[in-house]
Design a protein around this motif. Structure first.
Motif, PDB file in Angstrom:
ATOM      1  N   LEU A 183      55.464 109.392  29.820  1.00 13.91           N
ATOM      2  CA  LEU A 183      55.638 110.847  29.995  1.00 13.91           C
ATOM      3  C   LEU A 183      56.943 111.164  30.718  1.00 13.91           C
ATOM      4  N   ILE A 184      57.229 110.372  31.759  1.00 13.81           N
ATOM      5  CA  ILE A 184      58.439 110.655  32.543  1.00 13.81           C
ATOM      6  C   ILE A 184      59.682 110.157  31.803  1.00 13.81           C
ATOM      7  N   GLY A 185      59.585 108.955  31.261  1.00 11.48           N
ATOM      8  CA  GLY A 185      60.783 108.288  30.720  1.00 11.48           C
ATOM      9  C   GLY A 185      61.167 108.737  29.331  1.00 11.48           C
ATOM     10  N   ILE A 186      60.180 109.131  28.526  1.00 11.47           N
ATOM     11  CA  ILE A 186      60.466 109.540  27.151  1.00 11.47           C
ATOM     12  C   ILE A 186      60.072 110.988  26.939  1.00 11.47           C
ATOM     13  N   GLY A 187      58.893 111.342  27.435  1.00 12.50           N
ATOM     14  CA  GLY A 187      58.434 112.729  27.292  1.00 12.50           C
ATOM     15  C   GLY A 187      57.799 112.968  25.937  1.00 12.50           C
ATOM     16  N   ILE A 188      57.439 114.233  25.736  1.00 12.39           N
ATOM     17  CA  ILE A 188      56.807 114.638  24.479  1.00 12.39           C
ATOM     18  C   ILE A 188      57.908 114.929  23.476  1.00 12.39           C
ATOM     19  N   ARG A 189      57.721 114.526  22.272  1.00  9.46           N
ATOM     20  CA  ARG A 189      58.629 114.814  21.164  1.00  9.46           C
ATOM     21  C   ARG A 189      60.100 114.460  21.487  1.00  9.46           C
ATOM     22  N   PRO A 190      60.379 113.177  21.677  1.00  9.07           N
ATOM     23  CA  PRO A 190      61.757 112.806  22.006  1.00  9.07           C
ATOM     24  C   PRO A 190      62.716 113.138  20.858  1.00  9.07           C
ATOM     25  N   GLU A 191      63.929 113.509  21.216  1.00  7.38           N
ATOM     26  CA  GLU A 191      64.942 113.865  20.207  1.00  7.38           C
ATOM     27  C   GLU A 191      65.856 112.676  19.952  1.00  7.38           C
ATOM     28  N   HIS A 192      66.338 112.589  18.737  1.00  3.60           N
ATOM     29  CA  HIS A 192      67.285 111.520  18.397  1.00  3.60           C
ATOM     30  C   HIS A 192      68.561 112.132  17.865  1.00  3.60           C
TER      31      HIS A 192
END
Ligand SMILES: Cc1cc2nc3c(=O)[nH]c(=O)nc-3n(C[C@H](O)[C@H](O)[C@H](O)COP(=O)(O)OP(=O)(O)OC[C@H]3O[C@@H](n4cnc5c(N)ncnc54)[C@H](O)[C@@H]3O)c2cc1C
Length: 411
Positions: free
Chosen positions: A391-400
């Motif tokens: 949750l902290i490091g990537i989060g919800i719906r990571p963007e690329h």
């Protein structure tokens, strides 16, 4: 003084993580972009220092990771919190499905200078320091540019799109009349430095004792300290006097007892006000807000910079093509909000939950401080710190970052 006028395709107000990342991405995609930053440099010490695994992943996608990690930084594969006498791993990044399985602690001015240098490699990138956006220019219900104050006098920047990336006290969102939902925060932060000395710990740390939360960030030759106080309690703390404040710091981190005298006056201690809010609508025709200007984040979890960067990546992915062809519509802007709203709301809800369940209780100062139940479980179930890391490091719906190389670099 006569007012200068310049024309760009996209004008971004604010050279923080959101604005600098968006400026870089758009320039690389061949969009004529100008970033305005009101300060003369990025050297302000009240910036968060965390670069998250998902941001590092974006930097890798852009081919910038190795160069970024050449800059001085500390790797934190885990985050630990001390509750009274118990140490608990609250996040364990070592299992993340990302290239970098750690948070990089790096002074934010190094990160922003890095983005500025990378941006300058692209011919359509311009960065105007010491230039403060003060008003929007509107024609027939559409934002068509902004008015700014620069060291060389007033300037009008006309553009297809204005982006408000001017942080949690955003001027542009006020000028645009965008409605703000205020979610409240029970705390503020006192921000000061203490020297680092040989033999000190390497790791940044957080400590919770009854009535107090204390964060120390390792910035090589000094500790950046954040002393969390109940909102509105600064006057009472000042009235009790500086010696008592120094003593309470020394009690929180006993190894600093030999250096708390470095705090010679209240001028050495800055008050950072914490706000959590969000815009109901992030855009108007010709204007989009991103980062803290769209949703001010609490420092909890240190995720605001990451969200700001994710907004920038989402905006660049959605808008670069249409901006290049001068046909960005309000629908494109609403698509950026639609994509980023879920991660923002989810993260803010979590921050509010922690504020209300943990921070408020700690600051209320119950004498026997035990880790909250959920955190006690973390000590027993290693999967939970891994989930928190996600949750902290990537989060919800990571963007690329989509590789939209339409420009040729200068060198
Ligand atoms: C005490 C505290 C500690 C925090 N610690 C962390 C942390 O460790 N990790 C983390 O991820 N998040 C942290 N956060 C949250 C984080 O600071 C923000 O979420 C993040 O900085 C948002 O980035 P941004 O680019 O949207 O805005 P900002 O970082 O606020 O950048 C906005 C920029 O715009 C400039 N600007 C403002 N107005 C204008 C104008 N009118 N014209 C031109 N330029 C302008 C400002 O000078 C600034 O450079 C913390 C927040 C607080 C309050």
């Amino acid at each position: 003084m006569t007012e200068r006028e310049v024309r760009v395709t996209c004008c971004i107000a604010g050279g923080g993580p959101a604005g600098m990342m968006l400026g870089y991405l758009l320039a690389r995609a061949g969009v004529d972009v100008c970033v305005l930053e009101k300060h003369a440099d990025f050297l302000r010490d009240f910036r968060g220092d965390t670069i998250h695994p998902s941001t590092l992943e974006v930097m890798h996608e852009l081919g910038l990771l190795d160069a970024l990690l050449q800059l001085p930084h500390q790797k934190a594969p885990r985050l630990e919190g001390r509750f009274g006498d118990s140490a608990i791993t609250v996040a364990d990044f070592s299992h993340l499905p990302t290239r970098c399985k750690f948070i990089a602690f790096m002074p934010q001015w190094d990160f922003l200078n890095f983005l500025a240098d990378q941006g300058a490699r692209w011919p359509s990138f311009a960065l105007m320091m010491q230039t403060e956006a003060i008003d929007l220019i509107e024609q027939a219900g559409r934002i068509v540019g902004l008015e700014a104050r620069s060291a060389d006098g007033p300037i009008r920047v006309m553009s297809d799109l204005v982006v408000g990336a001017d942080g949690r006290h955003s001027t542009l969102r006020d000028k645009a009349g965008l409605r703000v939902e205020r979610l409240g925060a029970p705390m503020d932060v006192l921000w000061f430095r203490l020297s680092r000395r040989p033999g000190d710990d390497e790791q940044s740390m957080g400590r919770f004792v009854p009535g107090r939360i204390f964060i120390m960030i390792n910035r090589a030759n000094y500790w950046q300290c954040g002393y969390v106080i109940a909102k509105g309690s600064l006057e009472a703390i000042r009235e009790r006097g500086l010696p008592e404040f120094r003593a309470s710091v020394a009690k929180l981190a006993p190894f600093t007892a030999d250096r708390v005298e470095e705090l010679t006056s209240w001028d050495d201690i800055k008050l950072l006000t914490v706000a959590v809010d969000r815009l109901l609508r992030w855009h108007r025709p010709g204007l989009l807000c991103i980062g803290d200007a769209a949703h001010a984040m609490s420092p909890i979890g240190g995720v605001g910079i990451n969200l700001a960067i994710q907004d920038a990546v989402a905006a660049a992915n959605r808008l670069a093509g249409s901006l290049r062809e001068h046909r960005a519509t309000e629908r494109d802007l609403s698509e950026v909000q639609r994509r980023r709203e879920l991660p923002t709301q989810f993260t803010q809800r979590l921050q509010l939950l922690i504020q209300n369940r943990v921070i408020t209780n700690v600051l209320r100062g119950s004498a026997d401080l035990k880790p909250p139940f959920a955190l006690s479980l973390m000590a027993k179930m290693p999967l939970l710190p891994r989930l928190a890391a996600r949750l902290i490091g990537i989060g919800i719906r990571p963007e690329h970052a989509r590789l939209q190389l339409k420009a040729t670099p200068n060198n």
